[in-house]
Design an enzyme around this catalytic site. Structure first.
Site: not given
Length: 903
Positions: A658, A858, A861-863
């Site tokens: 992020s 991403s 799940n990740y950003l």
């Protein structure tokens, strides 16, 4: 699991879902993305294509007092680090103060409206004069201090649950904006105050088929009363508005069905505050209808049989179903895999032992088995489905939706929430990912006896849609799953949770990203400490510091120990000496299989002390020995919690993804660029994160085909521009001297023009044939006579005439437009095409650059989705171009941020 294996029908077996997009494995270096290699991927970019239209609905603005109340909402507290399971919060506690000290409970739109409409809960009384009931007595209202009879109340149809809905009076109906404005004008004219209504205090009426328009209610004021003339005008206006509303509704009829999901009120859990934060009780009441089991297997027609040594084999239903699982995959890469074939045949022989062929055939060799007759039958059935008319497809879908309808939603604490994976996974062959050692193994059919149901203690126990009884029925309010079971291949526990857009899953997501955001306050201290510990004299501390260095700088997963029967995938703490190669003076080469058996290869420069440590750790060890033999994920996570509550190694991955994304967007977004240029900058930032997190994929098989179509489309733009230029020259030769129009379109030669026109002709004829077929289907449905084929032939002839005109124009440098346009309009059209060509080229470059990178993982799940929402607001980019409907449903809480929000 019982001994006999009842399996799924062939139809279901042919539609078994492929493995979903893999969660990509450990990452490349932040600044070192070279040397990437991919062995397997199943993710398609088409799954991540954003919407072209808005899906969120805007509510009416509340009055100033109500806005203040909204800020005082009760909110869930989050205290979970598990990213993979939705975090439920405790039930909402009603605040004891309203806007400071009014004594009534603030209720969000979603809660207040839904509860009231269902008749299951009542709002707390309010001391505020604004919330006082306008009706003085039942069936009467106060006008000028006198009681006046009201029209009789209208009855409302029973709700879906069977309970009688509350009778809806005229006073409960929403007031149209136009009517409100006129009321306020009336107040200014004669000094009479008119009671205003807010959507916050009204039940939902969107699901009704007709619009209800409220009559104006006049509130007595000390300052004066409403004149009789004003009352007459008010009635006329209300009648007019009511008529207009009915006309508008009739025009919209058929566009949206009753009960459309888009019309459902959203429970804004993120506006709640002051909820219990102990994390023990997740819900108070929970009702659902269990899970949906697939239909029983239906045997194949008698003439469809597998062959063994050239002869047909009469298999009993259970064995035939398992053979069908393999037959359906005959033309896929799975059937070419020796591990897959070996595991399948081992399990097939076990089934045959209990369910031998009726004709006595002894099956012992896989090579002698011929599944092609079954495969051809399945392919024929697929072709039949494709050839169905639109009406027939709609009928089948409607029947399927009706069958699944009871399982799609549950009732959680009085709210209707969508259930995620309510369908029980059908039997089939386990496919796995990458080099999984058990791929091809048989997945058994699940029965109610395998399923544990979690439901409210007072809720009715659901009845399974297939014969059998539940394994157990529990009432555990500390968990958020509705059902669970253990699958037979890997022994993993499977769960049914609420959907991604539910309040519980939303709280889990928000908690995860807030935890990563909180890490910003501690990350400098953590980095300082592990940098010092790289030289620590205690080997365990030095190994722990080195592992943290890799997890932080390279975004490696922590890694867990694997069993012998699982795929040989590793993470940071489970690296073996063979996975790390030293290259002086300070280069390290990582080469291993990460999560989902995706290869991680990275040659990266590291701190000299880290290089020295790895050399020490590898000393006197064999290739298959653990690199970090004194550290595991438990030791690492326990150490991290000393810095921050709930901090684990996986939080670093979310944080680094992020923060990198935010920095790349801030640096690379062109402030004055076009929307396409801004989108290219966004995707570039997303690619940097995907490289960091090793979210790689094999080049899609359809990539070249997709790029070919894009090249054809670009050629079409250039062809159109060429025709416009030539039309401009026909108007005046002065345009030939203009630099903007003088040169021909690059890479558009005569051969390209001929090919484009031929393709245009073929597409137009195909489009006309499809249109003609749909028109005839509609006429037949309406009981009318279908059009004669001569009608279609006439339309095709018109296309041929237009095509011949284009052929004559080739090489002449002249063009005739279908409709005459002035030169100014043609110049505008050329300018628009120039912008379109420029934007499309950027899109093509973006697609080519991302062919080996999976951007969806991403993003999901990740950003932190608030980064995207704020960026879109700041740079005026429609978020539908970046977030699909699924993501907009998953992250409604992120859409509320302002444009200046930063991670």
């Amino acid at each position: 699991m019982s001994g006999d294996f009842e399996m799924l029908d062939a139809q279901n077996s042919s539609q078994l879902s492929k493995p979903g997009p893999s969660s990509r494995n450990t990452a490349n270096g932040r600044l070192n993305g070279n040397g990437r290699h991919v062995e397997d991927s199943s993710m398609s970019e088409d799954d991540d294509m954003p919407l072209s239209q808005t899906t969120r609905t805007k509510s009416e603005p509340a009055t100033p007092d109500l806005r203040k109340q909204k800020r005082k909402r009760v909110q869930y507290n989050h205290d979970s680090s598990d990213d993979d399971k939705p975090l439920a919060s405790t039930p909402v506690k009603v605040s004891t103060s309203r806007a400071g000290a009014s004594g009534s409970a603030p209720v969000s739109n979603g809660v207040g409206k839904k509860q009231k409409s269902k008749g299951k809960a009542k709002l707390e009384p309010s001391d505020s004069e604004d919330d006082a009931p306008l009706v003085k007595a039942k069936g009467k209202r106060a006008v000028n201090g006198k009681e006046k009879k009201q029209p009789p109340k209208k009855k409302v149809k029973k709700s879906e649950s069977g309970d009688d809905a509350e009778l809806e009076s005229e006073d409960d109906k929403p007031i149209v904006k136009e009517t409100l404005k006129r009321k306020r004008k009336g107040k200014q004219a004669n000094g009479t105050a008119v009671a205003e209504s807010s959507d916050d205090d009204k039940p939902l009426t969107k699901s009704t088929t007709k619009k209800t328009v409220a009559k104006k209610v006049v509130k007595k004021e000390e300052s004066g009363t409403e004149s009789t003339q004003t009352q007459v005008q008010t009635k006329k206006r209300a009648s007019k508005v009511k008529k207009e509303g009915a006309d508008e509704e009739s025009s919209k009829k058929g566009k949206k069905k009753e009960g459309d999901e888009d019309d459902e009120e959203v429970f804004k859990w993120w506006e709640q505050q002051n909820a219990d934060g102990d994390g023990s009780v997740k819900w108070q009441t929970l009702e659902h209808n269990g899970v949906c089991f697939p239909q029983p297997y239906e045997p194949l027609p008698k003439g469809v049989q597998m062959k063994y040594a050239g002869k047909s084999v009469d298999l009993p239903p259970l064995a035939e179903e398992v053979a069908g699982f393999y037959a359906a995959l005959l033309e896929t890469e799975h059937a070419q895999d020796s591990t897959f074939n070996g595991n399948f045949f081992d399990d097939f022989l076990k089934i045959l032992k209990k369910n031998p062929p009726r004709d006595g055939t002894k099956i012992t060799s896989f090579e002698k088995c011929d599944f092609r007759p079954m495969f051809e039958h399945f392919e024929a059935e697929k072709a039949k489905k494709k050839s169905l008319t639109t009406a027939e497809k709609k009928e089948i879908k409607a029947a399927k939706d009706q069958f699944e309808a009871p399982y799609t939603h549950c009732t959680l604490d009085g709210r209707k929430e969508k259930v995620g994976n309510f369908r029980i996974e059908p039997p089939g062959l386990f496919r796995g990912r990458g080099g999984h050692p058990k791929k091809g193994a048989l997945k058994f059919r699940l029965r109610p006896e395998d399923i544990t149901i979690n439901i409210g203690e007072d809720a009715p126990v659901p009845v399974p849609n297939v014969p059998g009884k539940w394994k157990a029925v529990i009432h555990d309010q500390t968990v958020t799953w509705l059902a669970n079971w253990t699958e037979n291949v890997n022994g993993n526990h499977k769960y049914v949770f609420l959907a991604a857009g539910s309040s519980l899953k939303g709280q889990s997501d928000m908690s995860k990203f807030e935890k990563a955001r909180e890490l910003k306050k501690h990350v400098d201290r953590i980095r300082k400490d592990y940098t010092e510990d790289l030289k620590n004299k205690m080997m365990q501390i030095r190994q722990r510091a080195t592992a943290m260095y890799f997890i932080d700088r390279l975004a490696l997963r922590a890694g867990n120990e694997k069993g012998d029967d699982e795929a040989d995938t590793v993470g940071c703490c489970s690296l073996r000496c063979e996975h790390v190669t030293l290259e002086p003076p300070h280069w390290i080469i990582f080469d291993f299989l990460g999560k989902d058996s995706i290869r991680y290869y990275n040659r990266v420069t590291v701190d000299p002390q880290v290089f020295k440590n790895i050399k020490i750790f590898k000393n006197d060890k064999l290739d298959d020995d653990d690199l970090f033999d004194r550290v595991n994920t438990s030791v690492l996570n326990k150490h991290l919690t000393s810095y921050m509550k709930g901090l684990t190694a996986k939080v670093f991955r979310t944080y680094n993804a992020s923060i990198t994304f935010q920095e790349q967007l801030d640096q690379g977004t062109p402030v004055d660029g076009t929307v396409q240029e801004k989108l290219a900058a966004y995707n570039s930032a997303n690619r940097m994160v995907a490289i960091l997190c090793n979210h790689q994929r094999a080049v899609p098989k359809t990539h070249e085909q997709s790029m070919g179509k894009m090249r054809d489309k670009l050629r079409g733009f250039k062809y159109e521009r060429r025709k416009l230029r030539h039309a401009l020259f026909a108007i005046s030769s002065k345009f030939k001297k203009d630099e903007k129009y003088a040169e021909d379109e690059s890479d558009l030669d005569e051969d390209g023009i001929v090919e484009h026109e031929e393709q245009w002709k073929a597409k137009e004829i195909e489009r006309m044939e499809k249109k003609f077929q749909k028109e005839n289907e509609k006429l037949v449905e309406e009981g009318k006579e279908a059009q004669d084929d001569s009608v279609l032939q006439g339309r095709i002839e018109n296309i041929e005439v237009e095509f011949q005109r284009l052929v004559k124009e080739r090489g002449t440098g002249k063009a005739e437009l279908k409709r005459e346009k002035p030169a100014e309009k043609i110049e505008e059209a050329i300018e628009k095409l120039d912008d379109k060509i420029k934007a499309f080229r950027l899109q093509m470059e973006d697609r080519e650059a991302g062919k080996e990178v999976a951007l969806g993982t991403s993003k999901i799940n990740y950003l932190d989705p608030r980064i995207t929402a704020a960026w879109c607001k700041q740079y005026n980019v429609p978020i539908e171009k970046l977030f699909s409907k699924t993501l907009l449903t998953k992250f409604p809480w992120a859409m509320e941020v302002e444009g200046d929000w930063k991670f």
